[in-house]
Scaffold this motif. Structure first.
Motif, PDB file in Angstrom:
ATOM      1  N   SER A   1       3.709  11.995  -0.068  1.00  7.56           N
ATOM      2  CA  SER A   1       4.123  12.002  -1.469  1.00  7.56           C
ATOM      3  C   SER A   1       3.470  13.147  -2.222  1.00  7.56           C
ATOM      4  O   SER A   1       4.098  13.776  -3.077  1.00  7.56           O
TER       5      SER A   1
ATOM      6  N   GLY B   1       0.219   4.424  -2.364  1.00  5.73           N
ATOM      7  CA  GLY B   1      -0.005   5.747  -1.777  1.00  5.73           C
ATOM      8  C   GLY B   1       0.953   6.767  -2.370  1.00  5.73           C
ATOM      9  O   GLY B   1       0.545   7.859  -2.780  1.00  5.73           O
TER      10      GLY B   1
ATOM     11  N   GLY C   1       0.078   3.421   4.065  1.00 15.64           N
ATOM     12  CA  GLY C   1      -0.225   3.740   2.673  1.00 15.64           C
ATOM     13  C   GLY C   1      -0.866   5.112   2.559  1.00 15.64           C
ATOM     14  O   GLY C   1      -0.509   5.913   1.691  1.00 15.64           O
ATOM     15  N   TYR C   2      -1.811   5.384   3.463  1.00 19.84           N
ATOM     16  CA  TYR C   2      -2.495   6.687   3.443  1.00 19.84           C
ATOM     17  C   TYR C   2      -1.521   7.809   3.821  1.00 19.84           C
ATOM     18  O   TYR C   2      -1.521   8.871   3.208  1.00 19.84           O
TER      19      TYR C   2
ATOM     20  N   ALA D   1       1.660   7.740   3.351  1.00 14.41           N
ATOM     21  CA  ALA D   1       2.561   7.891   2.197  1.00 14.41           C
ATOM     22  C   ALA D   1       1.915   8.771   1.137  1.00 14.41           C
ATOM     23  O   ALA D   1       2.599   9.570   0.491  1.00 14.41           O
ATOM     24  N   LEU D   2       0.591   8.631   0.978  1.00 17.34           N
ATOM     25  CA  LEU D   2      -0.128   9.445  -0.006  1.00 17.34           C
ATOM     26  C   LEU D   2      -0.024  10.935   0.346  1.00 17.34           C
ATOM     27  O   LEU D   2       0.278  11.765  -0.505  1.00 17.34           O
ATOM     28  N   ILE D   3      -0.246  11.256   1.622  1.00 19.13           N
ATOM     29  CA  ILE D   3      -0.164  12.662   2.044  1.00 19.13           C
ATOM     30  C   ILE D   3       1.252  13.200   1.822  1.00 19.13           C
ATOM     31  O   ILE D   3       1.461  14.249   1.218  1.00 19.13           O
TER      32      ILE D   3
ATOM     33  N   PRO E   1       0.813  -1.216   0.000  1.00 14.15           N
ATOM     34  CA  PRO E   1       0.000   0.000   0.000  1.00 14.15           C
ATOM     35  C   PRO E   1       0.853   1.276   0.000  1.00 14.15           C
ATOM     36  O   PRO E   1       0.431   2.285  -0.564  1.00 14.15           O
TER      37      PRO E   1
END
Lengths: 177, 168
Positions: free
Chosen positions: B61, A21, B54-55, B57-59, A17
């Motif tokens: 990235s 992400g 994962g979440y 990492a999204l912020i 994930p």
């Protein structure tokens, strides 16, 4: 040919994930760099709720021939509606088929009704927030502090939801005894 | 307002670029079980951090990508970093327009809380539900159809309420 070791490494990466992400954040920025001339808003590269809204409302506007329902400027200006969601659907379907994970799971009519109403409500609250959890993350990454409030509030909502689930499980365990 | 493409090219590129991004994200989301709300749930319920990271990492990235890109293509990122350029509590446009910053903060609290609660009870965020639906989970298909109907209801009914409640 790739060695067995490197293919298994790639498989591991694909299933991570953190990799996805990171990729979504990067793609969202690429998408904004490419498409910003079509009209904003910012931090709009990936959003499930907003892009569903834009796709459906834009299609309705195209069919009726006038602007009945609001869409984001980018969708209003583009020659054809935004297709992110269609991509997600096809991508998920291909992936499930290729990896032999596709399996039809049916449930009761009552569950279908609950999930349908759940979908309606989720989209409404998401649009109040100004996007689904993903766009909220992108907005926060872009420096929007209201989005940060949204994320904290979402965490609180999840926390309360988890408490409800635990209560329900305890009750079920009690009944089983 | 200027992105990398000219306006005319961008009008045509919108469906193509978004379709390709959607395909990649959909494929990887199916493989990884990516879910924002599920990540928070697993963290609170089991102390599992896999999806939650994962979440995060999204912020992270998105912040790093916006930061780097805003130096390279200033035209496409005129308002980065938003809180500094536009004011600390000004939101990026998205929710019904023309309200005060406080109204947006209240909407974010209501919307965020509702999204988290409903997401946990129904077993996933909008992305996860869409992916599950196309793995063959029929109730998630109903969820997706519900979201489509919700979009129309929002703009026909709820947006008007919100504006009359906070806009007055």
């Amino acid at each position: 040919m790739m060695s067995k070791e490197s293919t298994s490494k790639i498989k591991k990466l694909i299933r991570n994930p953190i990799f996805l992400g990171t990729l979504i954040g990067f793609f969202a920025a690429v998408s904004q760099a490419l498409l910003f001339s079509a009209g904003g808003p910012e931090a709009y590269g990936f959003c499930v709720a907003c892009h569903i809204r834009d796709l459906i409302n834009d299609c309705i506007n195209l069919i009726t021939g006038k602007t009945v329902l609001a869409v984001a400027p980018i969708s209003k200006n583009a020659v054809f509606p935004i297709l992110t969601i269609l991509g997600v659907m096809i991508g998920a379907f291909i992936s499930a088929k290729l990896n032999k994970e596709f399996k039809i799971k049916t449930s009761s009519i009552k569950m279908y009704l609950i999930y349908f109403l759940g979908g309606v409500l989720v989209l409404i609250v998401a649009l109040l927030l100004g996007g689904c959890p993903y766009r909220t993350a992108l907005r926060f990454g872009n420096g929007d502090m209201i989005a940060f409030i949204g994320i904290l509030s979402m965490a609180l909502g999840v926390f309360v939801g988890v408490k409800i689930i635990l209560k329900r499980m305890e009750k079920q365990m009690g009944e089983d005894k | 307002m200027a992105g990398l493409l000219s306006a005319e090219a961008a009008y045509i590129a919108v469906p193509i670029v978004t379709l390709i991004l959607g395909l990649i994200i959909g494929y990887l989301a199916q493989q990884s079980g990516f879910c924002s709300i599920g990540g928070m749930r697993d963290l609170f319920l089991f102390k599992h951090t896999r999806l939650f990271f994962g979440y995060l990492a999204l912020i992270l990235s998105s912040f790093v990508s916006y930061l780097i890109f805003s130096f390279i293509w200033t035209g496409a990122f005129p308002n980065f970093f938003w809180a500094i350029k536009k004011g600390f509590l000004t939101p990026i446009p998205g929710a019904p327009g023309g309200l005060s910053n406080w109204a947006y903060a209240i909407l974010a609290i209501i919307g965020g809380f509702g999204l988290g609660l409903l997401g946990v009870l129904l077993g996933g965020c909008p992305l996860r539900q869409t992916v599950m639906g196309f793995e063959g989970n029929i109730k998630s298909i109903f969820f997706v159809v519900g979201m489509m109907v919700g979009a129309v209801i929002f703009h026909l009914v709820v947006a008007g309420w919100v504006i009359s409640l906070f806009g007055g």
